[in-house]
Design a protein around this motif. Structure first.
Motif, short mmCIF file in Angstrom:
data_model
loop_
_atom_site.label_atom_id
_atom_site.label_comp_id
_atom_site.label_asym_id
_atom_site.label_seq_id
_atom_site.Cartn_x
_atom_site.Cartn_y
_atom_site.Cartn_z
N THR A 70 46.43 37.90 35.69
CA THR A 70 45.08 37.58 36.14
C THR A 70 44.14 37.39 34.97
O THR A 70 43.30 36.46 34.96
CB THR A 70 44.56 38.68 37.08
OG1 THR A 70 45.49 38.87 38.16
CG2 THR A 70 43.21 38.31 37.66
N LEU A 98 42.01 33.92 34.07
CA LEU A 98 40.56 33.89 33.88
C LEU A 98 40.20 33.35 32.50
O LEU A 98 39.25 32.57 32.35
CB LEU A 98 39.99 35.30 34.06
CG LEU A 98 39.98 35.81 35.50
CD1 LEU A 98 39.68 37.30 35.54
CD2 LEU A 98 38.94 35.05 36.33
N CYS A 100 40.61 29.65 32.62
CA CYS A 100 39.50 29.01 33.35
C CYS A 100 38.30 28.79 32.44
O CYS A 100 37.69 27.71 32.44
CB CYS A 100 39.10 29.87 34.55
SG CYS A 100 40.27 29.83 35.93
N TYR A 150 36.34 26.97 39.46
CA TYR A 150 36.57 27.73 40.69
C TYR A 150 37.90 28.47 40.64
O TYR A 150 38.93 27.90 40.24
CB TYR A 150 36.57 26.81 41.91
CG TYR A 150 35.34 25.94 42.00
CD1 TYR A 150 34.11 26.48 42.35
CD2 TYR A 150 35.42 24.58 41.71
CE1 TYR A 150 32.97 25.69 42.41
CE2 TYR A 150 34.29 23.77 41.78
CZ TYR A 150 33.08 24.33 42.12
OH TYR A 150 31.95 23.55 42.18
N LEU A 151 37.87 29.74 41.06
CA LEU A 151 39.09 30.54 41.13
C LEU A 151 39.10 31.33 42.43
O LEU A 151 38.18 32.10 42.70
CB LEU A 151 39.19 31.50 39.95
CG LEU A 151 40.35 32.51 40.03
CD1 LEU A 151 41.69 31.79 39.89
CD2 LEU A 151 40.21 33.59 38.96
N TYR A 193 41.28 34.14 44.31
CA TYR A 193 42.31 35.13 44.01
C TYR A 193 42.89 35.72 45.29
O TYR A 193 42.16 36.13 46.19
CB TYR A 193 41.72 36.26 43.14
CG TYR A 193 42.73 37.34 42.84
CD1 TYR A 193 43.78 37.11 41.96
CD2 TYR A 193 42.64 38.59 43.45
CE1 TYR A 193 44.72 38.09 41.69
CE2 TYR A 193 43.57 39.58 43.18
CZ TYR A 193 44.60 39.33 42.30
OH TYR A 193 45.53 40.31 42.05
N VAL A 244 38.30 39.98 38.49
CA VAL A 244 37.98 38.68 39.10
C VAL A 244 36.52 38.64 39.51
O VAL A 244 35.82 37.65 39.28
CB VAL A 244 38.90 38.40 40.31
CG1 VAL A 244 38.38 37.22 41.13
CG2 VAL A 244 40.32 38.11 39.84
N ASN A 290 33.00 36.40 37.89
CA ASN A 290 32.14 35.48 38.63
C ASN A 290 30.80 35.31 37.90
O ASN A 290 30.14 36.29 37.57
CB ASN A 290 31.89 36.02 40.04
CG ASN A 290 31.06 35.06 40.86
OD1 ASN A 290 31.42 33.91 41.05
ND2 ASN A 290 29.91 35.54 41.35
N THR A 326 34.11 32.74 41.46
CA THR A 326 35.34 33.37 41.94
C THR A 326 35.16 33.95 43.34
O THR A 326 34.05 34.27 43.75
CB THR A 326 35.80 34.51 41.00
OG1 THR A 326 34.84 35.58 41.05
CG2 THR A 326 35.95 34.02 39.57
#
Length: 319
Positions: free
Chosen positions: A51, A55, A58, A65-66, A68, A112, A116, A128
């Motif tokens: 993870t 990130l 990204c 945009y993610l 999870y 996560v 954001n 996120t």
């Protein structure tokens, strides 16, 4: 711009990931769907904190945009085995998570959500969002196939561990995947609404009693399946301890198959259910498959998979 979007599905060869890829490939606003999975590329396995790497990528590559995929296990049950009955995304529940799997999911959720709003290399902003799956059933569900084979070996008796009053949600894999597709699209269109949010996955699977759902699924595949006996907690606890002793004694010569452990046993016997319509309110989610369709699709797969002496999905899991 519609038709120009490129989606990457990490874990896209997995049980849920495969269905997400299938549904994404049917959407006309997507140009390309890419899959990143250790099954397809073994060198991926060398990255231990997945993870965090995603990130980082990204931010470095300006991916805005993610979405999870988490689990209800990130919430609980806790080490005190306190139940959660029909909570929702805003229900307060504290204490240390019992299962190691849940602990890692909780850690991932934290990073996560903290990511954001982070700045991307091109000056943009990362958005996120999290979906929490529960017990997911459907075609290629290895746990369900193992249970079906075990039940047939027990002359159709579905024996069970949890007390009959225990509540736990089940959701069909196709609907979990569909919720991912809708949430990902809405995160792009309405980031101010979905960014930083958490959603439980749900559909119209009719009962909160996981035992009854499993019974209906298995009996749809084989009408001779019936409810068997309840296995008392103390008896299973003793079996777990005995297995640990045998495993330790025979470790130099023989490694028996992994067995149930106490944290997982505690989770099975603890009610942990939710009731929500947040996904419907925020991004118009409706199940793509009805309960009847979900049940029949699962039953047909079970019958076909159990027809061979060693079903491929079971062999892969055991290996």
């Amino acid at each position: 711009m519609d038709g120009d979007w490129v989606y990457l599905v990490t874990g896209g060869c997995g049980f849920v990931g495969e269905r997400i890829v299938e549904l994404l490939s049917q959407q006309d606003y997507i140009k390309e769907v890419r899959v990143f999975d250790s099954v397809a590329r073994k060198e991926v396995e060398k990255y231990s904190t997945g993870t965090e790497n995603v990130l980082r990528a990204c931010c470095a590559l300006s991916i805005p945009y993610l979405l999870y995929t988490s689990s209800i296990a990130a919430v609980g049950p806790n080490t005190s085995c306190e139940p959660l009955l029909r909570g929702d995304e805003d229900t307060e529940y504290s204490g240390e998570v019992e299962l190691p799997y849940g602990k890692t999911k909780a850690m991932a959720e934290k990073i996560v959500l903290e990511a954001n709003g982070k700045k991307l290399s091109n000056g943009g902003t990362l958005r996120t969002c999290i979906l929490r799956a529960n017990t997911v059933y459907g075609e290629k569900a290895a746990f369900l196939l193992e249970l079906f084979l075990l039940t047939r070996a027990s002359h159709g008796a579905l024996n069970y561990l949890e007390p009959e009053h225990t509540e736990r949600n089940h959701t069909y894999v196709g609907n979990v995947a569909w919720m991912h597709v809708l949430a990902a699209r809405s995160l792009q269109l309405e980031p101010e609404l979905l960014a930083g949010q958490v959603y439980y996955c749900y559909d119209d699977t009719p009962s909160r009693k996981g035992l009854l759902v499993r019974l209906q699924l298995l009996s749809s595949a084989d009408p001779s399946v019936r409810l068997g006996s309840h296995i008392p907690y103390w008896k299973m606890w003793l079996m777990i301890q005995l297995h640990r002793v045998i495993r330790a004694m025979l470790a130099p010569f023989w490694k028996p198959q992994p067995f149930l452990n106490v944290p997982l046993l505690n989770t099975i016997v603890t009610s942990f259910s939710f009731e929500t319509d947040k996904a419907a309110r925020h991004f118009g989610y409706k199940p793509l498959f009805t309960w009847e369709e979900s049940r029949l699709r699962t039953a047909e797969w079970l019958k076909a998979a159990a027809g061979s002496p060693a079903p491929p999905q079971l062999r892969e899991k055991m290996n």
